[in-house]
Enzyme design. Structure first.
Site, PDB file in Angstrom:
ATOM      1  N   TYR A   1      37.322  42.447  30.320  1.00  0.00           N
ATOM      2  CA  TYR A   1      38.481  42.186  30.059  1.00  0.00           C
ATOM      3  C   TYR A   1      38.864  40.960  29.621  1.00  0.00           C
ATOM      4  O   TYR A   1      38.574  39.909  30.746  1.00  0.00           O
ATOM      5  CB  TYR A   1      39.643  42.654  30.639  1.00  0.00           C
ATOM      6  CG  TYR A   1      41.443  42.637  30.170  1.00  0.00           C
ATOM      7  CD1 TYR A   1      41.743  43.137  28.951  1.00  0.00           C
ATOM      8  CD2 TYR A   1      42.096  41.612  30.929  1.00  0.00           C
ATOM      9  CE1 TYR A   1      43.032  42.714  28.760  1.00  0.00           C
ATOM     10  CE2 TYR A   1      43.340  41.227  30.361  1.00  0.00           C
ATOM     11  CZ  TYR A   1      43.829  42.012  29.329  1.00  0.00           C
ATOM     12  OH  TYR A   1      45.060  41.626  28.754  1.00  0.00           O
TER      13      TYR A   1
ATOM     14  N   ASP B   1      34.063  34.074  31.720  1.00  0.00           N
ATOM     15  CA  ASP B   1      35.330  34.358  32.019  1.00  0.00           C
ATOM     16  C   ASP B   1      35.679  34.557  33.611  1.00  0.00           C
ATOM     17  O   ASP B   1      35.314  35.569  34.003  1.00  0.00           O
ATOM     18  CB  ASP B   1      35.920  35.677  31.329  1.00  0.00           C
ATOM     19  CG  ASP B   1      37.434  35.723  31.750  1.00  0.00           C
ATOM     20  OD1 ASP B   1      38.015  35.245  32.358  1.00  0.00           O
ATOM     21  OD2 ASP B   1      38.031  36.470  30.671  1.00  0.00           O
TER      22      ASP B   1
ATOM     23  N   LYS C   1      44.919  33.016  37.019  1.00  0.00           N
ATOM     24  CA  LYS C   1      45.321  33.563  38.430  1.00  0.00           C
ATOM     25  C   LYS C   1      45.223  32.639  39.522  1.00  0.00           C
ATOM     26  O   LYS C   1      46.313  31.970  39.794  1.00  0.00           O
ATOM     27  CB  LYS C   1      44.346  34.890  38.481  1.00  0.00           C
ATOM     28  CG  LYS C   1      44.594  35.619  37.259  1.00  0.00           C
ATOM     29  CD  LYS C   1      44.054  37.257  37.727  1.00  0.00           C
ATOM     30  CE  LYS C   1      44.668  38.010  36.602  1.00  0.00           C
ATOM     31  NZ  LYS C   1      43.330  38.797  35.721  1.00  0.00           N
TER      32      LYS C   1
HETATM   33  C1  LIG Z   1      43.656  38.790  34.167  1.00  0.00           C
HETATM   34  C2  LIG Z   1      42.570  38.417  33.313  1.00  0.00           C
HETATM   35  C3  LIG Z   1      42.588  37.681  31.696  1.00  0.00           C
HETATM   36  C4  LIG Z   1      44.076  37.574  31.145  1.00  0.00           C
HETATM   37  O1  LIG Z   1      44.777  36.738  31.973  1.00  0.00           O
HETATM   38  P1  LIG Z   1      46.486  36.961  31.758  1.00  0.00           P
HETATM   39  O2  LIG Z   1      46.939  35.418  32.541  1.00  0.00           O
HETATM   40  O3  LIG Z   1      46.924  38.151  32.053  1.00  0.00           O
HETATM   41  O4  LIG Z   1      46.664  36.417  30.479  1.00  0.00           O
HETATM   42  C5  LIG Z   1      41.479  37.327  31.230  1.00  0.00           C
HETATM   43  N1  LIG Z   1      40.259  37.542  31.890  1.00  0.00           N
HETATM   44  C6  LIG Z   1      40.123  38.092  32.939  1.00  0.00           C
HETATM   45  C7  LIG Z   1      38.841  38.398  33.482  1.00  0.00           C
HETATM   46  C8  LIG Z   1      40.958  38.654  33.601  1.00  0.00           C
HETATM   47  O5  LIG Z   1      40.973  39.233  34.832  1.00  0.00           O
END
Ligand SMILES: *Cc1c(COP(=O)(O)O)cnc(C)c1O
Length: 410
Positions: free
Chosen positions: A139, A234, A262
């Site tokens: 994701y 990511d 995060k």
């Molecule tokens: C949570 C997440 C996102 C998106 O971040 P948001 O602040 O919710 O937009 C993107 N990549 C990864 C791997 C994530 O876990």
């Protein structure tokens, strides 16, 4: 509790501001949170829950940690947003650039989604190519070009996982299975001239926790470098979660660009993307790839992120301690349950299957019913797990080995 959700549903679409919070796959109403402290959440009907979701990862120091709260209080007094440069931004940027060998320069945004979206544009601008390659089950936020699932049937035809995304946009996204070297090499060979970037969660946490097979990340690095493709890690979850740095340090593979979020916001809305100087200098105002944000680098969020990272940096044994707790728990789990558990550092997922889980197909092969029962049973006993079976659970620096016992089957 019912009335709170009913009331919310009157004014907020689906009653929530992010779909997974609605507990749809569990079939009960979500709990409403009133406050949180350390490892505990307090619900609006006065129940105390031991939290293994931790706001989906950011709260690595536990909730309302005084270190963060004090830094935020201090920043608040000085004003909440200026839309002009502050030293607070440089301070957090320096901490992050110093922690990652692969990041010369960074830019802050307000969410992980925004960071990925911007990084993709930059990668396309830098390479002058259009296609991006991602992995099924990873994701990367909810921007149009990344809401793509594996093509069903006809190879190469991607499908959007959401309505409202034009085919013209997703036709430039390719999604293939994680941990599948052969498919990756074939796909790159076929599309090399058109692929701007390969984006991957080096340790995926969004299909449940899945570990990269030995050599997989190294292979991605090698093939992308050989083909002039930008490799984007990511690390929105894994950044500062597995070590003071990212999964790239644990696996010793350097990407061209890194996405963070995060933890670096310490509980405030922050995302960031960074990379080599050559790539980052292509951003406006120095370069011709446009990207902007009214609240980007917000001083309160910078203060929370800085306090969090400074605390982690000053006490790095935190990582081995959390890892020890999760390792111990996983051994314990395996001795009393047939269900698969994947874990690394302070992250773990209990899969409701007795088969190994190394990719999205295998992650989907769980018993939804078993998950639902497990979640509800734990919730009734005061344990709050992520309310979806495709998520990773987390511990914070506040959790102890004793806390983990509550997760074991009866
Ligand atoms: C949570 C997440 C996102 C998106 O971040 P948001 O602040 O919710 O937009 C993107 N990549 C990864 C791997 C994530 O876990």
């Amino acid at each position: 509790m019912n009335n709170l959700f009913d009331e919310a549903k009157k004014y907020i679409a689906g009653g929530v501001n992010s779909p997974v919070r609605a507990f749809k796959s569990i079939g009960i109403d979500p709990v409403f949170i009133e406050s949180a402290k350390g490892k505990y959440l307090k619900t609006s009907d006065d129940k105390v829950l031991l939290d293994f979701c931790l706001s989906w990862g950011p709260m690595i120091l536990g909730h309302a940690n005084p270190v963060v709260i004090n830094a935020v209080a201090e920043a608040l007094e000085k004003g909440t947003s200026f839309g002009a440069p502050t030293q607070a931004e440089t301070k957090l940027a320096k901490i992050i650039c110093d922690a990652f060998d692969s990041i010369d320069k960074i830019r802050f945004v307000s969410s992980g989604t925004e960071a990925v979206m911007s990084a993709i544009r930059l990668a396309r601008g830098f390479t002058d190519k259009d296609k991006i390659l991602k992995f099924d089950g990873c994701y990367h936020g909810h921007s149009d070009s990344l809401l793509v699932a594996a093509g069903s049937g006809v190879a190469g035809i991607a499908q959007s996982t959401s309505s409202g995304v034009p085919f013209d946009i997703i036709k430039n996204t390719i999604s293939i299975p994680f941990n599948d070297e052969k498919t990756f090499c074939e796909t790159v060979e076929k599309n090399a001239k058109n692929i701007a970037a390969v984006i991957v969660e080096p340790v995926p946490g969004n299909m449940g926790l899945v570990l990269p097979e030995p050599g997989f990340l190294e292979m991605l690095r090698k093939i992308t470098a050989e083909n002039g493709i930008i490799l984007i890690f990511d690390e929105v979850i894994t950044g500062f979660r597995l070590t003071f740095g990212g999964a790239q340090h644990i696996f010793d593979v350097q990407p061209d660009m890194t996405i963070l979020g995060k933890i670096i916001g310490g509980g405030f809305p922050v995302g960031a993307f960074g990379g080599t100087k050559e790539i980052m200098d292509r951003l406006a105002p120095d370069g011709n790839v446009y990207q902007a944000g009214t609240l980007s680098g917000n001083p309160i969020a910078m203060a929370a992120g800085t306090a969090t990272l400074e605390h982690l940096s000053a006490s790095r044994q935190i990582y081995s301690k959390m890892s020890g707790i999760v390792n111990g728990f996983s051994e314990n789990w395996q001795s009393c349950s047939k269900k698969t558990i994947n874990h690394i550092g302070s992250m773990f997922t209990i899969f409701h299957t007795d088969k190994p889980v190394t990719n999205f197909i295998e992650a989907q092969n769980q018993s939804t019913d078993d998950f639902r029962k497990f979640f509800i049973e734990k919730l009734e006993r005061g344990i709050y797990l992520p309310p979806s079976m495709f998520e990773t659970a987390f511990i914070s620096t506040e959790h102890t080995i004793e806390d983990m016992v509550f997760l074991l089957p009866d």
